[in-house]
Each structure stands twice: as structure tokens, then as C-alpha cells.
Design a protein around this motif. Structure first.
Motif, PDB file in Angstrom:
ATOM      1  N   TYR A  68     -26.858 103.501 -13.802  1.00  0.00           N
ATOM      2  CA  TYR A  68     -27.381 102.132 -13.721  1.00  0.00           C
ATOM      3  C   TYR A  68     -27.804 101.747 -12.300  1.00  0.00           C
ATOM      4  O   TYR A  68     -26.995 101.349 -11.468  1.00  0.00           O
ATOM      5  CB  TYR A  68     -26.341 101.148 -14.208  1.00  0.00           C
ATOM      6  N   PRO A  69     -29.114 101.826 -12.002  1.00  0.00           N
ATOM      7  CA  PRO A  69     -29.571 101.657 -10.624  1.00  0.00           C
ATOM      8  C   PRO A  69     -29.855 100.219 -10.218  1.00  0.00           C
ATOM      9  O   PRO A  69     -30.292  99.983  -9.088  1.00  0.00           O
ATOM     10  CB  PRO A  69     -30.850 102.486 -10.596  1.00  0.00           C
ATOM     11  N   GLY A  70     -29.630  99.252 -11.126  1.00  0.00           N
ATOM     12  CA  GLY A  70     -29.822  97.862 -10.759  1.00  0.00           C
ATOM     13  C   GLY A  70     -31.226  97.369 -11.027  1.00  0.00           C
ATOM     14  O   GLY A  70     -32.093  98.098 -11.532  1.00  0.00           O
ATOM     15  N   ASP A  88     -37.593  87.884 -14.373  1.00  0.00           N
ATOM     16  CA  ASP A  88     -37.183  88.750 -13.271  1.00  0.00           C
ATOM     17  C   ASP A  88     -36.971  90.176 -13.766  1.00  0.00           C
ATOM     18  O   ASP A  88     -36.724  90.411 -14.942  1.00  0.00           O
ATOM     19  CB  ASP A  88     -35.886  88.241 -12.634  1.00  0.00           C
ATOM     20  N   GLY A  89     -37.008  91.097 -12.850  1.00  0.00           N
ATOM     21  CA  GLY A  89     -36.762  92.492 -13.190  1.00  0.00           C
ATOM     22  C   GLY A  89     -38.037  93.176 -13.650  1.00  0.00           C
ATOM     23  O   GLY A  89     -39.040  92.549 -13.983  1.00  0.00           O
ATOM     24  N   ASP A 111     -38.485 100.002 -22.043  1.00  0.00           N
ATOM     25  CA  ASP A 111     -38.896  98.594 -21.901  1.00  0.00           C
ATOM     26  C   ASP A 111     -37.711  97.669 -21.673  1.00  0.00           C
ATOM     27  O   ASP A 111     -37.790  96.474 -21.946  1.00  0.00           O
ATOM     28  CB  ASP A 111     -39.660  98.161 -23.153  1.00  0.00           C
ATOM     29  N   SER A 112     -36.622  98.229 -21.166  1.00  0.00           N
ATOM     30  CA  SER A 112     -35.412  97.435 -20.982  1.00  0.00           C
ATOM     31  C   SER A 112     -35.086  97.251 -19.500  1.00  0.00           C
ATOM     32  O   SER A 112     -34.947  98.243 -18.771  1.00  0.00           O
ATOM     33  CB  SER A 112     -34.225  98.102 -21.689  1.00  0.00           C
ATOM     34  N   VAL A 113     -34.963  96.010 -19.079  1.00  0.00           N
ATOM     35  CA  VAL A 113     -34.459  95.711 -17.732  1.00  0.00           C
ATOM     36  C   VAL A 113     -32.937  95.721 -17.743  1.00  0.00           C
ATOM     37  O   VAL A 113     -32.296  96.263 -16.843  1.00  0.00           O
ATOM     38  CB  VAL A 113     -34.976  94.348 -17.250  1.00  0.00           C
ATOM     39  N   THR A 114     -32.353  95.144 -18.787  1.00  0.00           N
ATOM     40  CA  THR A 114     -30.890  95.014 -18.824  1.00  0.00           C
ATOM     41  C   THR A 114     -30.189  96.366 -18.863  1.00  0.00           C
ATOM     42  O   THR A 114     -29.050  96.482 -18.403  1.00  0.00           O
ATOM     43  CB  THR A 114     -30.449  94.173 -20.032  1.00  0.00           C
TER      44      THR A 114
END
Length: 737
Positions: free
Chosen positions: A566-568, A453-454, A436-439
Motif C-alpha cells: 500500500y503505497p499511499g 482527491d487521489g 481504478d481504485s484509489v482506496t
């Protein structure tokens, strides 16, 4: 066009020294005041101290260290206006009308609000696609130029020689050729957009002892030249306008006070005529060696550092030269280089050198998405779990030993297969610390995303399937465990004086976050073991990380394992596409995956085979450099090599039996025998992303003499897949055609 020598002759010592300083944190130069932006007292004080400004670093920087965010940072639509405000004020502060350079961090996207973020360098390396990396850099450059930025600081020169190093994510992997081609691609892309690249870090920073950031590179001159210099030379030949000297020392000599490196090699042998920038506070740190800040400034200046970043030492240059007049020549030399660079970007009085016209690039977001998709690596899928299509059913199986994967799901593509859920829904349980993490997908050196966003992996998979959480593991048809680490740093954290993570950071990767243990952080392996015991359906592990972790147990406990450096911000969508079959996995490892922490460092191009070196870990390599699975297999049907006048020509035939083209990363390796140095086990000689048509195709490579052989009487073993061919440097060349 300004006459630089005339201008230099009219400048005072104070003005010249001021051109060599990027002391002010640029984000402190401008404040938001309602809908307006105003210059701060810090800006005016620095302009007065320098009698003009050499440049400003990070005016637009937004992150936890700068404290700038959407509530107080410079909004995207106001960047050009702020750049003009700062530039004109800086020009007015100079009696000669010299404006400041605007310098920004852009390792994988401009570190400012609202700009497009791209996968980190390690992910870009996993894509093995210089053309796409160049396109991404051009798109990034277009955004930087539109914001009024002149110079972008980009990583790429560091090789990942020890995965304990927190800055592993900034590297283009462990191979010098891959790093060189991708660095050159980034530089060309930025240049096409009219933005100058400052490449970092020079040199051998990735060789730090024990993976400790900034520590000594214990390395000889041959390995330095063979491993750590090719990317720098490639970047310079591609048009880099600046080089950043690294924090570390090489054999005891700090890089930012190394005249052999910064002058003898960079200037005299390579002919570089751009600027050399010291890394943040690196010159001040020399005082620990020299005994004082004045002596530190002298050492860096004489060695060839033109521009100081945040240091106090270079504020002492005026007094230093007053006491040692012979140093004025060194100040003039560096100031001349800065003025030439400013002339290129129209920052001197009079007309500027023509800058390239704005380029038309593909949508930056689509490029970031494409790079994310190509960077994903399928490490393991022994029974063909992927792609997961339609409804899936795995009958419950008793698994006494939860360290061994159990039989996988049956008849995946049979649409008549029923689900174990009451309503017939195909249910996917998505769990794990990064679910559940975008960062967690963004990496280090990133601004905060816009609120909302994300997309998380759970959200991306929810667009395809009915998704549950960890409570649904026992009844789910499929379990996706999203593991790994994060370089995210909270605004509440404290930071080192150069912006690196402080001791209390929650991040487990990134600058300042070196590790002694490469197992996944926390109790993730034990947690996965528990999931494995509970799950009745197949378990797919997706590892999102910025370094090569030890994934030995993860692979054992999973029916399929996907690695995502880390794919962005578009990484979640790319992961969902891979799992559902909308995209094929084409990423290949740009590093060696170790089987245990105690075996590192272990690299594919080491000189001796690491196998059986440790009696308690006979195979230290979990997955080798360059490996990665596709959904369809491509074989090598032919390998031939012929001597040509300036090297060797290699022909590789690839074949498959599929009805449509199959993507592949074709890699050509060599082992150079007979030279004066002990040969490396393998060296990457060439690579190319290809689409192999039905029936196959032959591909040709020309390997230059200097890369092909170790000496005039040497031989080279060419390796592609499991095929080899040996060729001698003394082999006769065919007659010219």
C-alpha cells in the motif's frame, strides 16, 4: 511549574483514577452544529464521572468505524479551534485545572480529515530508508501539533512473522534490526515536531499462532528478546513517551497483565519512565481469565498498565482501591506518570516545560510521494521489459501453454517501431481489480480522502500513454494488470467492538482480516491467465497489497512483476514513473515471499534452512528477504572484516560500469556460530541506502560486539551478496592508530 507531588497529594481517589482513563470515544465528544462545534452530553458526562479528564482518544478520528466523514467530521481548518474547546472545557471540569491529553491514531498519517497520508509501514520498510521515514514522521508530527494533538499512536513493534495475519501492513517487515531503526526514526521525527510517540504493540503480537490476530505468541524468552524487543528498546531510547501493551499473551500470560514484561523489563531493566497504555478493551478482555472486571483492573494495574483505553474495568478503580487500600500506591504511581507527561505538554497549572520550536519540514505530500517511489519492488523482469519507453511493438506469438511467459516485445527503444493500431497510437490496456481504485492503495487506519482527491493507476498511466480497458487487451501494445487486495472498509459495514473489521467486511487485509489462504483474493490468477492468453503485447503485473501474498503464478504469467505494499495516495504516480522509466525501482523486500500458502511461516532468519522440508514444495521461498531488482546492476568487488576493540569493522566495495550513479540498498548479513544457541541462517547486521558513483566505492560499517558474535569464543560469517568472510571473536585487534 506545578509541584506534581503536591498536586498528587491534593487529588481525591476519584480524580486520580480519572486520570488513568481514556474511556470515551473522542469523536463522540464534539458535534458539528452548522458552522460551529459543540461539546456533547457524552463529553460532559465523562468529565463529571472522572472529576476531570485524563485524556481523549480520537477526537479528530474520521473513518468508517467512527462514522465521521467530510459531511459531519471536524474539518482541517477547525481542528486547532476544537482542540482548544475540548482542552479548556476539560481543564474547567477539574478542580485542579488539569487539562486532558489529546491522543490520536497516526500509523501512517493522522487519521483525520485532510491530513497527509503516507505509505503503510510495510511499504516504508521496503524503502530501507530511516532518514526519509524520519522526515515523513516529522511532517506528520507538524500536522498533528498544529491540530493541538499531544500523543500519536504509532505501530512498528510488531514483526511480520506470519503473512496470514491481517495486520501485516502495520509491520516494518520480519527483521528486528530493520524494525528497530525505522521505529526509532518515527519516534525522533515526531519528537522533533513536539509530539510524543506511543509505540505499539508490546510485545510479540506478530508471533500470534497461525497468523490469528491477538492469539498466543508461542515463543521462548531468548527469541522474544532477540526478535521482538529490539524495536521497543530502540523506540524508547529514541524518546518514546508511551508504550502500548499488546492484546496477545506470551506463554499464557497476557501482555497487559504481565508484570515481568511491563515492570521487570520495561521499568526496572530498561528504565522507561513514560506511560503504559492498554490496547482498546484489552483490560476488559482479561475478565475471561480473572473472572470479573474488577479483577481484570487489578491485574492490569499491578502489572504496570497506567492508562486504560475504552475499558469499563478501570472505571471500577475507585471502588477497588476502597476495598483494597494497599492498591492506592499503584494508582499514585500511574497517576504520577500521567501528570509528568501532562506537565511536558503544558496541561497542568503553571508554566509548561519548554516544547521544541516548530520545525520546518519539506512539503508532506512530496515526502509521501518520495517514500512511495522508494518502496516499489521490481520482483521480476527476465527480458528487460522495463522501463517502457516510446512506442512498443510485439508481434503476435502463438502461446499454447499460457502458464509460461512468451517472448517479450522487440526493440523497445527503437522509435521507428510501428504500432499495431490503425492510427499508430501506442496503446496500453490497463485492467484488474485495483486498476481504478484509489482506496486500495491507502491501507487500514485512514480517513476518507476529499472527494476527487487521489489518482488511480489507470489515470496515472493515462498521463503518459493512450489507455484502454480490458476490451483493448487483444490490440494493445502493452497490458498492465493491477492486482492485489485492499484494506478499505465501507461506512456501511459493521465493526468489532474495538474497531477491527467485522465478519462481513469487503476488505481482504487489515485489522480483523486474517486469512487462511495467501493466494490473491478471488479468481485473480485465473483472470490473469486469461489475459495472458489474449494479449499480443507484454503483460506487466502490478500487485498492490498489504501482506506478502503467494505470487508464484503471477510471476510465471507476467513479463514483469512489480510489488507495491500500500503505497499511499501518491502511489499511482510512483508506479507510472517506474513503468515509464522516470524513476528506477529501488525497493527491496522487507519480508520473505512464500511460494505457497502451506509453507508459511517461513522467514529468512529462521534457524534451519526450509529448503527441501516439504517433498511437494522443495523450494518454499519464492523471493528472499532483502531481494529486489534495479534497472542497472551493481556488483560486490570486495568484502573484508577486521576485529576492532568493540566489535568488527566491515568494508564492502561496490562497483558498476554505468556512466552515472546507481542507487542500491547495501545489506550486510552474518551467521553467528559457536554460541549457546542454534544459529539463525542469516541475520541483518547493517544496511544503508547508497548512490554508487561510476567506477564504484568502498563503504564501511562498524558492527558492535553484542551484534557481531554469539559468545566470547564464537565466529561469525559475514555475507554481502555472494561473498563471505569469516572472523573470530578471538581475532587480534590492530594497534590503536
Amino acid at each position: 511549574m506545578a509541584d506534581i507531588e503536591d498536586l498528587l497529594g491534593r487529588m481525591s481517589l476519584r480524580e486520580k483514577a480519572g486520570q488513568l482513563s481514556l474511556r470515551l470515544h473522542g469523536w463522540t465528544a464534539v458535534d458539528r452544529a452548522g458552522d460551529d462545534h459543540v461539546l456533547t452530553g457524552a463529553f460532559h458526562a465523562e468529565a463529571e464521572r472522572c472529576a476531570g479528564l485524563g485524556g481523549l482518544y480520537g477526537v479528530f478520528r474520521s473513518d468508517a468505524w467512527s462514522g465521521r466523514g467530510w459531511h459531519n467530521g471536524i474539518l482541517p481548518e477547525r481542528r486547532a479551534e476544537v482542540a482548544a474547546l475540548v482542552g479548556e472545557a476539560g481543564r474547567r471540569s477539574s478542580r485542579h485545572g488539569i487539562a486532558p491529553l489529546l491522543v490520536e491514531e497516526a500509523p501512517h498519517g493522522h487519521q483525520s480529515l485532510g491530513q497527509t497520508l503516507f505509505p503503510v509501514n510495510l511499504a516504508a520498510a521496503a524503502a530501507w530508508d530511516p532518514d526519509l521515514v524520519e522526515e515523513c514522521a516529522a511532517a506528520m508530527g507538524a500536522e498533528l501539533r498544529a491540530a493541538g494533538v499531544h500523543l500519536a499512536l504509532i505501530s512498528g513493534l510488531d514483526l511480520l512473522r506470519d503473512p496470514r495475519w491481517g495486520r501485516s501492513e502495520e509491520c516494518f517487515g520480519e527483521d528486528p534490526r530493520l524494525a528497530a531503526e525505522l521505529t526509532a526514526a518515527q519516534v525522533r521525527g515526531l519528537a522533533a515536531a513536539g509530539v510524543g510517540a506511543v509505540i505499539k504493540h508490546f510485545a510479540a503480537q506478530g508471533e500470534g499462532s497461525g497468523g490469528r490476530n491477538g492469539h498466543s505468541a508461542v515463543i521462548g524468552p531468548h527469541d522474544l528478546a532477540e526478535l521482538h524487543l529490539p524495536a521497543a528498546l530502540a523506540g524508547i531510547e529514541a524518546g518514546a513517551v508511551g508504550v502500548m501493551a499488546a492484546y496477545n499473551d506470551i506463554d499464557g500470560v497476557p501482555c497487559c497483565a504481565n508484570p515481568d514484561l511491563l515492570t521487570g523489563l520495561l521499568r526496572d531493566r530498561w528504565g522507561f519512565d513514560g506511560v503504559v497504555v492498554g490496547d482498546g478493551l484489552a483490560i476488559d478482555r482479561l475478565a475471561g481469565q480473572t473472572g470479573s472486571l474488577r479483577a481484570a483492573a487489578r491485574a492490569a494495574l499491578v502489572a504496570g498498565v497506567d492508562v486504560s483505553l475504552w475499558d469499563t474495568a478501570y472505571t471500577l478503580l475507585e471502588d477497588l482501591v476502597t476495598d483494597e487500600p494497599e492498591l492506592v500506591e499503584a494508582v499514585d504511581r500511574s497517576c504520577r506518570r500521567v501528570l509528568r507527561l501532562k506537565q511536558r505538554y503544558g496541561l497542568l497549572p503553571g508554566p509548561a516545560d519548554p516544547r521544541p520550536e516548530p520545525i520546518v519540514v519539506r512539503d508532506a505530500a512530496s515526502l509521501s510521494r518520495a517514500l512511495a517511489a522508494r518502496s516499489l519492488i521490481l520482483l521480476d523482469d527476465p527480458a528487460g521489459v522495463l522501463p517502457v519507453r516510446g512506442r512498443t511493438r510485439t508481434e503476435p506469438v502463438e502461446v499454447p501453454d499460457t502458464t509460461v511467459p512468451r517472448p517479450l516485445r522487440q526493440a523497445q527503444d527503437d522509435a521507428s517501431t510501428s504500432s499495431g493500431n490503425v492510427d499508430g497510437t501506442f496503446l496500453v490496456a490497463v485492467a484488474g481489480p485495483n486498476a481504478d481504485s484509489v482506496t486500495a492503495m491507502l491501507g487500514d487506519y485512514v480517513p476518507p480522502l476529499r472527494p476527487g482527491d487521489g489518482q488511480t493507476v489507470r489515470e496515472a498511466l493515462g498521463a503518459h500513454w493512450t489507455v484502454g480497458d480490458e476490451d483493448a487487451v487483444e490490440r494493445a501494445d502493452l497490458v498492465v494488470c493491477v492486482l492485489g487486495g485492499t484494506s478499505h472498509r465501507a461506512y456501511s459495514e459493521e465493526f468489532a467492538d474495538n474497531g477491527a473489521a467485522g465478519e462481513a467486511t469487503a476488505a481482504n487485509c487489515g485489522e480483523g482480516v486474517d486469512l487462511s489462504d495467501l493466494e490473491l483474493p478471488g479468481d485473480q490468477v485465473d483472470w490473469l491467465r486469461g489475459i495472458r492468453a489474449r494479449a499480443r503485447g507484454p503483460v506487466i503485473s502490478v500487485v498492490i497489497t498489504g501482506r506478502p501474498h503467494v505470487l508464484t503464478e503471477v510471476i510465471k504469467l507476467s513479463d514483469a512483476t512489480v510489488l507495491a505494499f500500500y503505497p499511499g495516495p501518491y502511489g499511482a504516480g510512483a508506479i507510472a514513473d517506474l513503468l515509464t522509466g522516470a524513476a528506477e525501482p529501488t525497493g527491496r523486500l522487507p519480508v520473505t515471499l512464500p511460494s505457497a500458502t502451506g509453507v508459511v511461516p517461513v522467514r529468512y532468519n529462521d534457524r534451519l534452512d526450509s529448503t527441501r522440508s516439504y517433498v511437494d514444495r522443495p523450494d518454499p521461498v519464492l523471493r528472499p528477504f532483502g531481494s529486489g531488482l534495479g534497472l542497472r546492476t551493481v556488483g560486490v568487488s570486495r568484502l573484508a572484516a577486521a576485529r576492532i576493540a568493540d566489535g568488527i569493522e566491515v568494508e564492502v566495495g561496490l562497483h558498476h560500469d554505468h556512466e552515472t550513479a546507481v542507487p542500491e540498498v547495501l545489506q550486510v548479513y552474518g551467521k553467528r556460530l559457536g554460541g549457546p544457541f542454534w544459529p539463525r541462517q542469516r541475520e541483518l547486521l547493517a544496511f544503508r541506502r547508497v548512490e554508487v558513483p561510476p567506477g564504484g566505492q568502498t563503504y564501511r560499517f562498524v558492527i558492535m560486539e553484542s551484534d557481531a558474535f554469539a559468545g566470547p569464543d564464537s565466529t561469525t560469517v559475514i555475507m554481502v551478496g555472494d561473498r563471505t568472510v569469516e572472523i573470530s571473536a578471538t581475532s587480534s585487534c590492530p594497534a590503536p592508530r
